[in-house]
Design a protein around this motif. Structure first.
Motif, PDB file in Angstrom:
ATOM      1  N   TYR A   1      17.097 -56.387   9.711  1.00  0.00           N
ATOM      2  CA  TYR A   1      17.785 -57.146   8.673  1.00  0.00           C
ATOM      3  C   TYR A   1      16.994 -58.397   8.328  1.00  0.00           C
ATOM      4  O   TYR A   1      16.310 -58.969   9.178  1.00  0.00           O
ATOM      5  CB  TYR A   1      19.188 -57.536   9.123  1.00  0.00           C
ATOM      6  CG  TYR A   1      20.219 -56.476   8.825  1.00  0.00           C
ATOM      7  CD1 TYR A   1      21.292 -56.744   8.005  1.00  0.00           C
ATOM      8  CD2 TYR A   1      20.110 -55.203   9.366  1.00  0.00           C
ATOM      9  CE1 TYR A   1      22.240 -55.779   7.721  1.00  0.00           C
ATOM     10  CE2 TYR A   1      21.041 -54.225   9.092  1.00  0.00           C
ATOM     11  CZ  TYR A   1      22.105 -54.517   8.266  1.00  0.00           C
ATOM     12  OH  TYR A   1      23.029 -53.548   7.981  1.00  0.00           O
TER      13      TYR A   1
ATOM     14  N   PHE B   1      20.508 -62.179  -4.145  1.00  0.00           N
ATOM     15  CA  PHE B   1      20.307 -60.729  -4.185  1.00  0.00           C
ATOM     16  C   PHE B   1      18.954 -60.339  -3.622  1.00  0.00           C
ATOM     17  O   PHE B   1      17.969 -61.051  -3.747  1.00  0.00           O
ATOM     18  CB  PHE B   1      20.500 -60.164  -5.588  1.00  0.00           C
ATOM     19  CG  PHE B   1      19.529 -60.684  -6.626  1.00  0.00           C
ATOM     20  CD1 PHE B   1      18.345 -60.026  -6.863  1.00  0.00           C
ATOM     21  CD2 PHE B   1      19.820 -61.822  -7.362  1.00  0.00           C
ATOM     22  CE1 PHE B   1      17.460 -60.481  -7.824  1.00  0.00           C
ATOM     23  CE2 PHE B   1      18.939 -62.290  -8.320  1.00  0.00           C
ATOM     24  CZ  PHE B   1      17.756 -61.623  -8.557  1.00  0.00           C
TER      25      PHE B   1
ATOM     26  N   SER C   1      19.309 -54.086  -4.364  1.00  0.00           N
ATOM     27  CA  SER C   1      20.634 -53.838  -4.952  1.00  0.00           C
ATOM     28  C   SER C   1      21.766 -54.558  -4.227  1.00  0.00           C
ATOM     29  O   SER C   1      22.915 -54.493  -4.661  1.00  0.00           O
ATOM     30  CB  SER C   1      20.916 -52.334  -4.958  1.00  0.00           C
ATOM     31  OG  SER C   1      20.993 -51.846  -3.627  1.00  0.00           O
ATOM     32  N   VAL C   2      21.463 -55.254  -3.146  1.00  0.00           N
ATOM     33  CA  VAL C   2      22.496 -55.958  -2.377  1.00  0.00           C
ATOM     34  C   VAL C   2      22.696 -57.349  -2.954  1.00  0.00           C
ATOM     35  O   VAL C   2      21.751 -58.115  -3.112  1.00  0.00           O
ATOM     36  CB  VAL C   2      22.118 -56.067  -0.879  1.00  0.00           C
ATOM     37  CG1 VAL C   2      23.156 -56.863  -0.119  1.00  0.00           C
ATOM     38  CG2 VAL C   2      21.948 -54.684  -0.284  1.00  0.00           C
ATOM     39  N   ARG C   3      23.943 -57.655  -3.279  1.00  0.00           N
ATOM     40  CA  ARG C   3      24.296 -58.961  -3.842  1.00  0.00           C
ATOM     41  C   ARG C   3      25.362 -59.607  -2.964  1.00  0.00           C
ATOM     42  O   ARG C   3      26.286 -58.929  -2.534  1.00  0.00           O
ATOM     43  CB  ARG C   3      24.822 -58.791  -5.264  1.00  0.00           C
ATOM     44  CG  ARG C   3      23.820 -58.138  -6.192  1.00  0.00           C
ATOM     45  CD  ARG C   3      24.416 -57.818  -7.549  1.00  0.00           C
ATOM     46  NE  ARG C   3      24.863 -58.994  -8.273  1.00  0.00           N
ATOM     47  CZ  ARG C   3      24.071 -59.790  -8.984  1.00  0.00           C
ATOM     48  NH1 ARG C   3      22.787 -59.514  -9.085  1.00  0.00           N
ATOM     49  NH2 ARG C   3      24.549 -60.839  -9.611  1.00  0.00           N
ATOM     50  N   LYS C   4      25.232 -60.908  -2.738  1.00  0.00           N
ATOM     51  CA  LYS C   4      26.233 -61.664  -1.981  1.00  0.00           C
ATOM     52  C   LYS C   4      26.593 -62.880  -2.823  1.00  0.00           C
ATOM     53  O   LYS C   4      25.768 -63.713  -3.144  1.00  0.00           O
ATOM     54  CB  LYS C   4      25.692 -62.122  -0.627  1.00  0.00           C
ATOM     55  CG  LYS C   4      25.124 -61.009   0.244  1.00  0.00           C
ATOM     56  CD  LYS C   4      26.178 -60.303   1.033  1.00  0.00           C
ATOM     57  CE  LYS C   4      25.571 -59.142   1.802  1.00  0.00           C
ATOM     58  NZ  LYS C   4      25.718 -59.201   3.209  1.00  0.00           N
TER      59      LYS C   4
ATOM     60  N   CYS D   1      20.691 -58.279   4.636  1.00  0.00           N
ATOM     61  CA  CYS D   1      20.712 -56.833   4.401  1.00  0.00           C
ATOM     62  C   CYS D   1      19.556 -56.174   5.146  1.00  0.00           C
ATOM     63  O   CYS D   1      18.650 -56.838   5.632  1.00  0.00           O
ATOM     64  CB  CYS D   1      20.616 -56.501   2.905  1.00  0.00           C
ATOM     65  SG  CYS D   1      19.023 -56.882   2.168  1.00  0.00           S
TER      66      CYS D   1
ATOM     67  N   GLU E   1      16.437 -50.167   4.009  1.00  0.00           N
ATOM     68  CA  GLU E   1      17.301 -49.487   3.037  1.00  0.00           C
ATOM     69  C   GLU E   1      16.952 -49.891   1.613  1.00  0.00           C
ATOM     70  O   GLU E   1      17.004 -49.071   0.697  1.00  0.00           O
ATOM     71  CB  GLU E   1      18.764 -49.797   3.331  1.00  0.00           C
ATOM     72  CG  GLU E   1      19.285 -49.124   4.574  1.00  0.00           C
ATOM     73  CD  GLU E   1      20.714 -49.517   4.895  1.00  0.00           C
ATOM     74  OE1 GLU E   1      21.400 -50.127   4.050  1.00  0.00           O
ATOM     75  OE2 GLU E   1      21.157 -49.203   6.014  1.00  0.00           O
ATOM     76  N   GLN E   2      16.587 -51.153   1.399  1.00  0.00           N
ATOM     77  CA  GLN E   2      16.253 -51.621   0.067  1.00  0.00           C
ATOM     78  C   GLN E   2      14.878 -51.142  -0.389  1.00  0.00           C
ATOM     79  O   GLN E   2      14.599 -51.077  -1.575  1.00  0.00           O
ATOM     80  CB  GLN E   2      16.348 -53.147  -0.004  1.00  0.00           C
ATOM     81  CG  GLN E   2      17.757 -53.658   0.190  1.00  0.00           C
ATOM     82  CD  GLN E   2      18.743 -52.965  -0.727  1.00  0.00           C
ATOM     83  OE1 GLN E   2      18.595 -52.969  -1.940  1.00  0.00           O
ATOM     84  NE2 GLN E   2      19.767 -52.341  -0.149  1.00  0.00           N
TER      85      GLN E   2
ATOM     86  N   CYS F   1      13.953 -60.008  -5.269  1.00  0.00           N
ATOM     87  CA  CYS F   1      14.881 -60.909  -4.593  1.00  0.00           C
ATOM     88  C   CYS F   1      15.104 -62.118  -5.481  1.00  0.00           C
ATOM     89  O   CYS F   1      14.197 -62.523  -6.214  1.00  0.00           O
ATOM     90  CB  CYS F   1      14.287 -61.391  -3.270  1.00  0.00           C
ATOM     91  SG  CYS F   1      13.724 -60.063  -2.211  1.00  0.00           S
TER      92      CYS F   1
END
Length: 99
Positions: free
Chosen positions: A16, A34, A37-40, A59, A63-64, A73
Motif C-alpha cells: 500500500y 486520488f 481510480s481510487v479516490r478519498k 491504496c 492493483e492500480q 495521482c
C-alpha cells in the motif's frame, strides 16, 4: 506526495502507498486525493505547523498498476477561494514498482 512505502507512517498493509499533502501553516482546505481510480474525499483538513496531512494506507499500488505501466495521482481542491494558493501536481510513477 505519494510514497510507495507509506512514508510518514509506514502502512501495515504490504504494497500500500501513503498519500500526504503539505500546505502553509493556518491553511484550511477541502480536498479529494486520488491514485489511479481510487479516490478519498472530500476531506476537510486544517494545517498547523509544518506537519503533512494524509493517509498512510491509501491504496494498493499493484492493483492500480494492473492495467497500465503509468498511474495518475493528484489532489482536487474543492474550495475555489483557496485554490489559487495551492499547487496541484500530477505524477506518473514508472512501472515496475516493488510492492
Amino acid at each position: 506526495g505519494i510514497q510507495p512505502s507509506g512514508g510518514e507512517a509506514a502502512p501495515e498493509k504490504k504494497g500500500y502507498c501513503g498519500f500526504y499533502v503539505r500546505c502553509p501553516s493556518s491553511s484550511e482546505l477541502v480536498v479529494t486525493l486520488f491514485v489511479g481510480s481510487v479516490r478519498k474525499g472530500p476531506i476537510r483538513t486544517s494545517f498547523d505547523g509544518n506537519a503533512a496531512k494524509g493517509l498512510p494506507e491509501f491504496c494498493s499500488l499493484r492493483e492500480q498498476l494492473a492495467d497500465s505501466e503509468d498511474i495518475v495521482c493528484g489532489v482536487e481542491v474543492h474550495n475555489p477561494a483557496l485554490a489559487d494558493d495551492v499547487q496541484v501536481k500530477v505524477i506518473a510513477l514508472p512501472s515496475p514498482i516493488a510492492v
